[in-house]
Every structure is written in structure tokens, then in C-alpha cells.
Design an enzyme around this catalytic site. Structure first.
Site, PDB file in Angstrom:
ATOM      1  N   GLY A  69      27.083  25.261 -29.443  1.00  0.00           N
ATOM      2  CA  GLY A  69      27.652  25.817 -30.658  1.00  0.00           C
ATOM      3  C   GLY A  69      28.417  27.091 -30.334  1.00  0.00           C
ATOM      4  O   GLY A  69      28.112  27.766 -29.341  1.00  0.00           O
ATOM      5  N   GLN A  74      32.406  35.124 -31.917  1.00  0.00           N
ATOM      6  CA  GLN A  74      32.206  35.100 -30.462  1.00  0.00           C
ATOM      7  C   GLN A  74      33.520  34.998 -29.688  1.00  0.00           C
ATOM      8  O   GLN A  74      33.534  35.148 -28.466  1.00  0.00           O
ATOM      9  CB  GLN A  74      31.286  33.945 -30.066  1.00  0.00           C
ATOM     10  CG  GLN A  74      29.856  34.122 -30.580  1.00  0.00           C
ATOM     11  CD  GLN A  74      28.975  32.970 -30.160  1.00  0.00           C
ATOM     12  OE1 GLN A  74      28.994  31.913 -30.786  1.00  0.00           O
ATOM     13  NE2 GLN A  74      28.211  33.161 -29.096  1.00  0.00           N
ATOM     14  N   CYS A 129      22.100  32.303 -26.189  1.00  0.00           N
ATOM     15  CA  CYS A 129      23.368  32.520 -26.888  1.00  0.00           C
ATOM     16  C   CYS A 129      24.438  32.833 -25.853  1.00  0.00           C
ATOM     17  O   CYS A 129      24.192  33.625 -24.937  1.00  0.00           O
ATOM     18  CB  CYS A 129      23.209  33.695 -27.861  1.00  0.00           C
ATOM     19  SG  CYS A 129      24.706  34.081 -28.769  1.00  0.00           S
ATOM     20  N   LEU A 130      25.609  32.237 -25.999  1.00  0.00           N
ATOM     21  CA  LEU A 130      26.673  32.455 -25.013  1.00  0.00           C
ATOM     22  C   LEU A 130      27.109  33.918 -24.962  1.00  0.00           C
ATOM     23  O   LEU A 130      27.615  34.371 -23.933  1.00  0.00           O
ATOM     24  CB  LEU A 130      27.884  31.555 -25.321  1.00  0.00           C
ATOM     25  CG  LEU A 130      27.632  30.042 -25.198  1.00  0.00           C
ATOM     26  CD1 LEU A 130      28.886  29.265 -25.576  1.00  0.00           C
ATOM     27  CD2 LEU A 130      27.184  29.660 -23.795  1.00  0.00           C
ATOM     28  N   HIS A 171      21.435  28.943 -36.114  1.00  0.00           N
ATOM     29  CA  HIS A 171      21.838  29.946 -35.122  1.00  0.00           C
ATOM     30  C   HIS A 171      23.315  30.330 -35.330  1.00  0.00           C
ATOM     31  O   HIS A 171      23.661  31.514 -35.350  1.00  0.00           O
ATOM     32  CB  HIS A 171      21.609  29.399 -33.700  1.00  0.00           C
ATOM     33  CG  HIS A 171      22.043  30.317 -32.603  1.00  0.00           C
ATOM     34  ND1 HIS A 171      21.152  30.924 -31.740  1.00  0.00           N
ATOM     35  CD2 HIS A 171      23.279  30.753 -32.223  1.00  0.00           C
ATOM     36  CE1 HIS A 171      21.827  31.675 -30.886  1.00  0.00           C
ATOM     37  NE2 HIS A 171      23.124  31.594 -31.160  1.00  0.00           N
ATOM     38  N   GLU A 172      24.171  29.315 -35.487  1.00  0.00           N
ATOM     39  CA  GLU A 172      25.610  29.589 -35.655  1.00  0.00           C
ATOM     40  C   GLU A 172      25.897  30.242 -37.006  1.00  0.00           C
ATOM     41  O   GLU A 172      26.749  31.122 -37.110  1.00  0.00           O
ATOM     42  CB  GLU A 172      26.433  28.299 -35.489  1.00  0.00           C
ATOM     43  CG  GLU A 172      26.314  27.643 -34.121  1.00  0.00           C
ATOM     44  CD  GLU A 172      26.504  28.595 -32.962  1.00  0.00           C
ATOM     45  OE1 GLU A 172      27.318  29.530 -33.061  1.00  0.00           O
ATOM     46  OE2 GLU A 172      25.811  28.413 -31.944  1.00  0.00           O
ATOM     47  N   HIS A 175      25.497  33.825 -36.915  1.00  0.00           N
ATOM     48  CA  HIS A 175      26.638  34.538 -36.318  1.00  0.00           C
ATOM     49  C   HIS A 175      27.665  34.934 -37.370  1.00  0.00           C
ATOM     50  O   HIS A 175      28.206  36.045 -37.319  1.00  0.00           O
ATOM     51  CB  HIS A 175      27.347  33.652 -35.278  1.00  0.00           C
ATOM     52  CG  HIS A 175      26.774  33.750 -33.894  1.00  0.00           C
ATOM     53  ND1 HIS A 175      26.746  34.924 -33.189  1.00  0.00           N
ATOM     54  CD2 HIS A 175      26.226  32.815 -33.086  1.00  0.00           C
ATOM     55  CE1 HIS A 175      26.197  34.713 -32.001  1.00  0.00           C
ATOM     56  NE2 HIS A 175      25.863  33.434 -31.907  1.00  0.00           N
TER      57      HIS A 175
HETATM   58 ZN   LIG Z   1      24.875  32.482 -30.359  1.00  0.00          ZN
END
Ligand SMILES: [Zn+2]
Length: 219
Positions: A69, A74, A129-130, A171-172, A175
Site C-alpha cells: 500500500g 508518502q 511502513c515504507l 493503515h493507508e 496516512h
Molecule cells: Zn505506511
């Protein structure tokens, strides 16, 4: 070459050039500490500049980093878009065949999403998380959600999800609300990862994908 030069004067034109020529644009992923990750995302309209290209770029950037995701903040855009593709989770043999099949084909874009309901028992899952490389912690979330969103053609949808798919959406969705998974862990665990987070802010991490940090290296 001439075509290339024609498009160079504007980034918008350049993105369109890449898009129509099927050239992948991998964007740097914004690292922990950047204020853009803390903004509540703004709704986008259908005429948002380069919307289609932005979504394609988000998928390419996510795949390049082996993520499931990615949310617009991000890549530095404080807007309400996130993309999900849970295919990598479908290999998990602890899951039922039905779950594996569902995860394998779940690829969606969520625009202007609004979480309507989060219900059911909370369950823990080790999240990453990226934007926060090398940090993984158990996060507890409700098992089922109902969410309203627009797909990439701006069709309005209201759908319910559970299990891992709900988890990734939660999670997304966080963000685009300016929330990170590290906000949801115990204060003891927060203290334990404080140095790691500080290092990420300073760019002292080496994921195998391109990132952009708040503090430039070498300062
Ligand atoms: Zn994340």
C-alpha cells in the site's frame, strides 16, 4: 529527442510524456519526520492535475519498494488518495484458500475515502511502513471496516472488508489522516524505537528504494 525537448519546459508535460510512453516513474518515498506525513489530506477533484499519472506513479513506486500500500503523503502530496495491491500477502500458507485468492486479486485505488465503521474484535499484526524502514511493531486494529470512497474513475463505492485487506486499508487510511502506525504502539515501545526514528529523520537508513528525508545527509 525533439519530442523530449518539447515536453521539458513543464513537469506536467514531462509526466504526460512518461505516461503515454509507458515509462515508469519511481518517486522517492518521504521518510518519517517530514511534516507532509502529519497533514490531514485534502479531498481531490476530478480535474486534479495529472491525476491518472499520479496514481500510476504511486503503484509503480509501491511495487518498486515491494509494498502492499502507498498513500499520497508518502510521495509528498497531502491529498486523500491511496493505492493498495495485496498480492504479496497471497503466498501466506496459514491463510485459507479463499483468503489467498481474494488477496491475490485485490488491487484498488481509494480517492477521498471516508471510514464509516470500524468494528469487531481488535487483533494484532506486525506492521511496517515504507516511510519508516526497518521498524516493525504489532498494531491492534478492529477486524472489520466499512469505507466509502471513489475509485479511479470517480465512481462512488461503499464497501466492507475484513482481515488483512481491512488492515492494509486502515493503515493507508491513517496516512491520509496524518497518522502513522508508530502512533498506535505502547509508550514503552515508542521509547524503544525512538533512536531508530531519529536515525530515519536524519537519513541514516538504507532501504533498497529511493527515499527523501527531512534532514539532508552530510549536514
Ligand atoms: Zn505506511
Amino acid at each position: 529527442m525533439y519530442i523530449f525537448l518539447l515536453f521539458l519546459p513543464s513537469l506536467q508535460g514531462f509526466q504526460t510524456f512518461l505516461f503515454f510512453n509507458n515509462i515508469k516513474m519511481i518517486l522517492p518515498i518521504i521518510g518519517y519526520g517530514d511534516p507532509v506525513l502529519r497533514k490531514v489530506g485534502e479531498a481531490v477533484s476530478e480535474d486534479y492535475p495529472n491525476l491518472k499519472e499520479t496514481i500510476v506513479n504511486m503503484f509503480d513506486t509501491m511495487y518498486n519498494a515491494y509494498g502492499v500500500g502507498l498513500a499520497a503523503p508518502q510521495i509528498g502530496l497531502p491529498i486523500r488518495i491511496f493505492v493498495i495491491d495485496t498480492t504479496p500477502f497471497s503466498d501466506d500458507e496459514d491463510l485459507s484458500k479463499d483468503e489467498q485468492t481474494e488477496l491475490k486479486s485485490f488491487k484498488k485505488t481509494f480517492i477521498n475515502a471516508k471510514m464509516l465503521v470500524e468494528e469487531g474484535e481488535e487483533w494484532g499484526f506486525n506492521e511496517g511502513c515504507l516511510s519508516i524502514p526497518e521498524v516493525r511493531e504489532d498494531v491492534f486494529r478492529n477486524e472489520k471496516i466499512t469505507i466509502e470512497y471513489l475509485d479511479e474513475d470517480f465512481n462512488k463505492k461503499t464497501e466492507s472488508f475484513d482481515g488483512l485487506i481491512a488492515r492494509v486499508i486502515q493503515h493507508e487510511y491513517d496516512h491520509i489522516e496524518g497518522i502513522l502506525f508508530t502512533d498506535k504502539i505502547s509508550s514503552l515501545k515508542k521509547r524503544l524505537i525512538k533512536n531508530k526514528l531519529q536515525n530515519i529523520m536524519e537519513g541514516k537508513t538504507r532501504p533498497d528504494y529511493k527515499m527523501k528525508f527531512l534532514v539532508k545527509k552530510g549536514r
